[in-house]
Design a protein around this motif. Structure first.
Motif, PDB file in Angstrom:
ATOM      1  N   GLY A 223       0.795  -1.216   0.000  1.00  0.00           N
ATOM      2  CA  GLY A 223       0.000   0.000   0.000  1.00  0.00           C
ATOM      3  C   GLY A 223       0.829   1.267   0.000  1.00  0.00           C
ATOM      4  N   ALA A 224       2.107   1.170   0.373  1.00  0.00           N
ATOM      5  CA  ALA A 224       2.972   2.344   0.359  1.00  0.00           C
ATOM      6  C   ALA A 224       3.274   2.749  -1.078  1.00  0.00           C
ATOM      7  CB  ALA A 224       4.266   2.053   1.108  1.00  0.00           C
ATOM      8  N   ALA A 225       3.086   4.029  -1.392  1.00  0.00           N
ATOM      9  CA  ALA A 225       3.322   4.530  -2.752  1.00  0.00           C
ATOM     10  C   ALA A 225       4.776   4.970  -2.870  1.00  0.00           C
ATOM     11  CB  ALA A 225       2.376   5.693  -3.057  1.00  0.00           C
ATOM     12  N   LEU A 226       5.641   4.050  -3.269  1.00  0.00           N
ATOM     13  CA  LEU A 226       7.068   4.327  -3.375  1.00  0.00           C
ATOM     14  C   LEU A 226       7.553   4.011  -4.781  1.00  0.00           C
ATOM     15  CD1 LEU A 226       8.390   2.724  -0.045  1.00  0.00           C
ATOM     16  CD2 LEU A 226       7.724   5.105  -0.458  1.00  0.00           C
ATOM     17  N   THR A 227       8.539   4.780  -5.234  1.00  0.00           N
ATOM     18  CA  THR A 227       9.176   4.503  -6.505  1.00  0.00           C
ATOM     19  C   THR A 227      10.178   3.362  -6.331  1.00  0.00           C
ATOM     20  OG1 THR A 227      10.996   6.041  -6.123  1.00  0.00           O
ATOM     21  CG2 THR A 227       8.974   6.949  -7.097  1.00  0.00           C
ATOM     22  N   THR A 228      10.655   2.865  -7.446  1.00  0.00           N
ATOM     23  CA  THR A 228      11.680   1.818  -7.405  1.00  0.00           C
ATOM     24  C   THR A 228      12.926   2.307  -6.684  1.00  0.00           C
ATOM     25  OG1 THR A 228      10.855   0.863  -9.473  1.00  0.00           O
ATOM     26  CG2 THR A 228      13.101   0.289  -8.812  1.00  0.00           C
ATOM     27  N   ALA A 229      13.302   3.569  -6.936  1.00  0.00           N
ATOM     28  CA  ALA A 229      14.488   4.131  -6.289  1.00  0.00           C
ATOM     29  C   ALA A 229      14.284   4.263  -4.779  1.00  0.00           C
ATOM     30  CB  ALA A 229      14.815   5.491  -6.894  1.00  0.00           C
ATOM     31  N   GLN A 230      13.101   4.663  -4.369  1.00  0.00           N
ATOM     32  CA  GLN A 230      12.824   4.782  -2.936  1.00  0.00           C
ATOM     33  C   GLN A 230      12.846   3.420  -2.254  1.00  0.00           C
ATOM     34  OE1 GLN A 230       9.115   6.852  -3.387  1.00  0.00           O
ATOM     35  NE2 GLN A 230      10.026   8.870  -3.041  1.00  0.00           N
ATOM     36  N   ARG A 231      12.287   2.425  -2.897  1.00  0.00           N
ATOM     37  CA  ARG A 231      12.322   1.078  -2.329  1.00  0.00           C
ATOM     38  C   ARG A 231      13.758   0.571  -2.203  1.00  0.00           C
ATOM     39  NH1 ARG A 231       7.473  -1.449  -1.895  1.00  0.00           N
ATOM     40  NH2 ARG A 231       5.704  -0.316  -2.814  1.00  0.00           N
ATOM     41  N   ALA A 232      14.569   0.911  -3.177  1.00  0.00           N
ATOM     42  CA  ALA A 232      15.977   0.505  -3.118  1.00  0.00           C
ATOM     43  C   ALA A 232      16.705   1.224  -1.986  1.00  0.00           C
ATOM     44  CB  ALA A 232      16.652   0.792  -4.456  1.00  0.00           C
ATOM     45  N   ALA A 233      16.363   2.495  -1.771  1.00  0.00           N
ATOM     46  CA  ALA A 233      16.988   3.250  -0.677  1.00  0.00           C
ATOM     47  C   ALA A 233      16.635   2.639   0.665  1.00  0.00           C
ATOM     48  CB  ALA A 233      16.548   4.710  -0.742  1.00  0.00           C
ATOM     49  N   VAL A 234      15.389   2.245   0.826  1.00  0.00           N
ATOM     50  CA  VAL A 234      14.961   1.611   2.075  1.00  0.00           C
ATOM     51  C   VAL A 234      15.691   0.284   2.262  1.00  0.00           C
ATOM     52  CG1 VAL A 234      13.021   0.520   3.264  1.00  0.00           C
ATOM     53  CG2 VAL A 234      12.703   2.714   2.114  1.00  0.00           C
ATOM     54  N   ALA A 235      15.651  -0.553   1.259  1.00  0.00           N
ATOM     55  CA  ALA A 235      16.245  -1.883   1.368  1.00  0.00           C
ATOM     56  C   ALA A 235      17.746  -1.823   1.600  1.00  0.00           C
ATOM     57  CB  ALA A 235      15.927  -2.694   0.118  1.00  0.00           C
ATOM     58  N   GLY A 236      18.403  -0.812   1.023  1.00  0.00           N
ATOM     59  CA  GLY A 236      19.852  -0.729   1.115  1.00  0.00           C
ATOM     60  C   GLY A 236      20.388  -0.011   2.336  1.00  0.00           C
ATOM     61  N   ALA A 237      19.514   0.605   3.131  1.00  0.00           N
ATOM     62  CA  ALA A 237      19.979   1.346   4.309  1.00  0.00           C
ATOM     63  C   ALA A 237      20.612   0.394   5.312  1.00  0.00           C
ATOM     64  CB  ALA A 237      18.815   2.096   4.939  1.00  0.00           C
ATOM     65  N   ARG A 238      21.831   0.710   5.730  1.00  0.00           N
ATOM     66  CA  ARG A 238      22.530  -0.146   6.698  1.00  0.00           C
ATOM     67  C   ARG A 238      22.409   0.362   8.120  1.00  0.00           C
ATOM     68  NH1 ARG A 238      28.137   0.443   3.793  1.00  0.00           N
ATOM     69  NH2 ARG A 238      27.223   2.555   3.748  1.00  0.00           N
ATOM     70  N   THR A 239      21.968   1.622   8.283  1.00  0.00           N
ATOM     71  CA  THR A 239      21.808   2.213   9.605  1.00  0.00           C
ATOM     72  C   THR A 239      20.542   3.059   9.627  1.00  0.00           C
ATOM     73  OG1 THR A 239      23.007   4.244   9.060  1.00  0.00           O
ATOM     74  CG2 THR A 239      24.325   2.382   9.886  1.00  0.00           C
ATOM     75  N   VAL A 240      20.105   3.420  10.817  1.00  0.00           N
ATOM     76  CA  VAL A 240      18.969   4.324  10.950  1.00  0.00           C
ATOM     77  C   VAL A 240      19.287   5.655  10.290  1.00  0.00           C
ATOM     78  CG1 VAL A 240      17.583   5.629  12.610  1.00  0.00           C
ATOM     79  CG2 VAL A 240      18.065   3.211  13.023  1.00  0.00           C
ATOM     80  N   PHE A 241      20.521   6.116  10.436  1.00  0.00           N
ATOM     81  CA  PHE A 241      20.901   7.381   9.803  1.00  0.00           C
ATOM     82  C   PHE A 241      20.769   7.276   8.287  1.00  0.00           C
ATOM     83  CE2 PHE A 241      23.820  10.283   7.731  1.00  0.00           C
ATOM     84  CZ  PHE A 241      23.530  11.484   8.354  1.00  0.00           C
ATOM     85  N   GLU A 242      21.255   6.195   7.692  1.00  0.00           N
ATOM     86  CA  GLU A 242      21.138   6.042   6.243  1.00  0.00           C
ATOM     87  C   GLU A 242      19.673   5.973   5.815  1.00  0.00           C
ATOM     88  OE1 GLU A 242      23.411   2.806   4.691  1.00  0.00           O
ATOM     89  OE2 GLU A 242      25.344   3.757   5.134  1.00  0.00           O
ATOM     90  N   PHE A 243      18.847   5.312   6.594  1.00  0.00           N
ATOM     91  CA  PHE A 243      17.422   5.254   6.292  1.00  0.00           C
ATOM     92  C   PHE A 243      16.834   6.659   6.237  1.00  0.00           C
ATOM     93  CE2 PHE A 243      12.959   5.005   7.418  1.00  0.00           C
ATOM     94  CZ  PHE A 243      12.495   3.875   6.766  1.00  0.00           C
ATOM     95  N   ASP A 244      17.153   7.480   7.235  1.00  0.00           N
ATOM     96  CA  ASP A 244      16.634   8.851   7.266  1.00  0.00           C
ATOM     97  C   ASP A 244      17.278   9.723   6.193  1.00  0.00           C
ATOM     98  OD1 ASP A 244      14.920   8.322   9.380  1.00  0.00           O
ATOM     99  OD2 ASP A 244      16.329   8.976  10.919  1.00  0.00           O
ATOM    100  N   ASP A 245      18.563   9.523   5.946  1.00  0.00           N
ATOM    101  CA  ASP A 245      19.291  10.374   5.006  1.00  0.00           C
ATOM    102  C   ASP A 245      18.925  10.084   3.555  1.00  0.00           C
ATOM    103  OD1 ASP A 245      21.413  12.428   4.782  1.00  0.00           O
ATOM    104  OD2 ASP A 245      22.499  10.854   3.700  1.00  0.00           O
ATOM    105  N   ARG A 246      18.724   8.813   3.235  1.00  0.00           N
ATOM    106  CA  ARG A 246      18.508   8.413   1.842  1.00  0.00           C
ATOM    107  C   ARG A 246      17.034   8.236   1.484  1.00  0.00           C
ATOM    108  NH1 ARG A 246      23.278   3.789   1.233  1.00  0.00           N
ATOM    109  NH2 ARG A 246      25.014   5.110   1.971  1.00  0.00           N
ATOM    110  N   PHE A 247      16.198   8.103   2.503  1.00  0.00           N
ATOM    111  CA  PHE A 247      14.788   7.865   2.221  1.00  0.00           C
ATOM    112  C   PHE A 247      13.881   8.926   2.829  1.00  0.00           C
ATOM    113  CE2 PHE A 247      10.811   5.661   3.712  1.00  0.00           C
ATOM    114  CZ  PHE A 247      10.141   5.754   2.500  1.00  0.00           C
TER     115      PHE A 247
END
Length: 344
Positions: A223-247
């Motif tokens: 149900g989340a409306a995310l682009t392919t790039a956004q999904r990749a940013a979420v999946a690839g985040a290795r830390t909470v900071f990266e999750f917030d910074d990249r997504f």
């Protein structure tokens, strides 16, 4: 021995119809000794039962999304304000601590509305977007969408963890013409950058992995409306900071995590709070540095009262002599003193 600190301010003395309130001292209950066991007990304990009977509300916000909320009313007619309870990061109305707090307050005679933020839990099927730590426009929109009969006695906001950050920011920005009477928050990260750094510290590696996994699962839920790039940013985040910074940051137009944290940290909004507000926190919280609280000159914030305990962990406060968590007893006592005797 360190003692619980509670600062009463003139705002309480001005409440002519307020009842006396004294705070009980917190003492840890075995075997939940130390900040980590206090914190993880909520993860290990069986989920408490919800109050019997409930009403589902769907509250419209922007972009066609709707926030799901659960309304529990006490038995019998009660002339009490509505408590709006907001969960923490990756939480929902079904979080153990949220259910426990709702049960305590409903049993005490308060109507409680548990609000699920955009994209969390029961709000995911009715919203394609997501919340963030300071998205106060969603809170305002949800409150404005409440039926008039729920608002007529006023509203008191109550937030846990990240939900507390959202509420303090909202209170500091000004509540406008909404019938807000006051607020209470528990285990709130006043400084998002410092809290993120603390979460990524080596001593918190287990917490960090647990939280990051939950954040990814929530962000990628159906149900989340995310682009392919956004999904990749979420999946690839290795830390909470990266999750917030990249997504999170780019999703909401921030140039990076640092800007997102700086703009939305509740500590910067405390001076703007003019309504009675209670802040409950354990100084040994393993997720939030004590320095975040030591840095605040509480005496210069006349609308804010604080119950700062040396012990209790993060949303733990499992104390000796009483099965009800200490923070729930403190909040319930404060609510009765401030608003429980308020005439409709």
């Amino acid at each position: 021995m360190a003692r619980t600190r509670l600062f009463f301010t003139p705002s309480m003395a001005r409440m002519d119809d307020a009842a006396p309130f004294s705070i009980p001292r917190f003492r840890e209950r075995a075997p939940w000794l130390g900040p980590d066991l206090q914190t993880i007990r909520n993860m290990l304990a069986p989920r408490p039962a919800n109050p019997p009977g409930a009403e589902r509300l769907l509250l419209p916000v922007s972009e066609g999304d709707r926030l799901a909320a659960r309304l529990d009313r006490p038995a019998g007619a009660q002339e009490r304000p509505l408590i709006v309870l907001v969960h923490g990061l990756t939480g929902s109305e079904a979080s153990v601590n949220v259910i426990a707090t709702a049960r305590r307050l409903v049993d005490d005679g308060w109507p409680v509305l548990r609000l699920n933020l955009r994209g969390s839990g029961p709000s995911r099927p009715t919203s394609t977007g997501r919340y963030h730590a300071g998205r106060t426009e969603d809170l305002a929109a949800a409150l404005r969408a409440l039926p008039a009969d729920l608002l007529r006695r006023g509203v008191i906001l109550l937030g846990h963890s990240l939900g507390g950050n959202l509420i303090l920011k909202f209170m500091g920005e000004g509540v406008g013409d909404l019938p807000i009477l006051g607020a209470a928050v528990v285990s709130t990260p006043l400084d998002l950058a410092a809290t993120c750094a603390r979460m990524m510290a080596p001593r918190n590696i287990v917490y960090h992995r647990y939280l990051l996994t939950a954040m990814k699962r929530e962000a990628l839920a159906p149900g989340a409306a995310l682009t392919t790039a956004q999904r990749a940013a979420v999946a690839g985040a290795r830390t909470v900071f990266e999750f917030d910074d990249r997504f999170v940051a780019p999703l909401f137009g921030y140039r990076g995590a640092e800007a997102y944290y700086e703009t939305n940290s509740a500590g910067a909004f405390l001076a703007g709070i003019g309504l009675p507000t209670l802040i409950v926190h354990a100084l040994d919280d393993p997720w939030i540095p004590q320095a975040c609280y030591d840095a605040i000159d509480w005496a210069r914030l006349p609308a804010i009262e604080t119950a700062l305990s040396p012990h209790g962990g993060h949303l733990g406060f499992h104390g000796a002599g009483n099965p009800v968590p200490w923070h729930d007893r403190v909040v319930a006592g404060w609510l009765r003193a401030k608003f429980g005797m308020r005439r409709p």
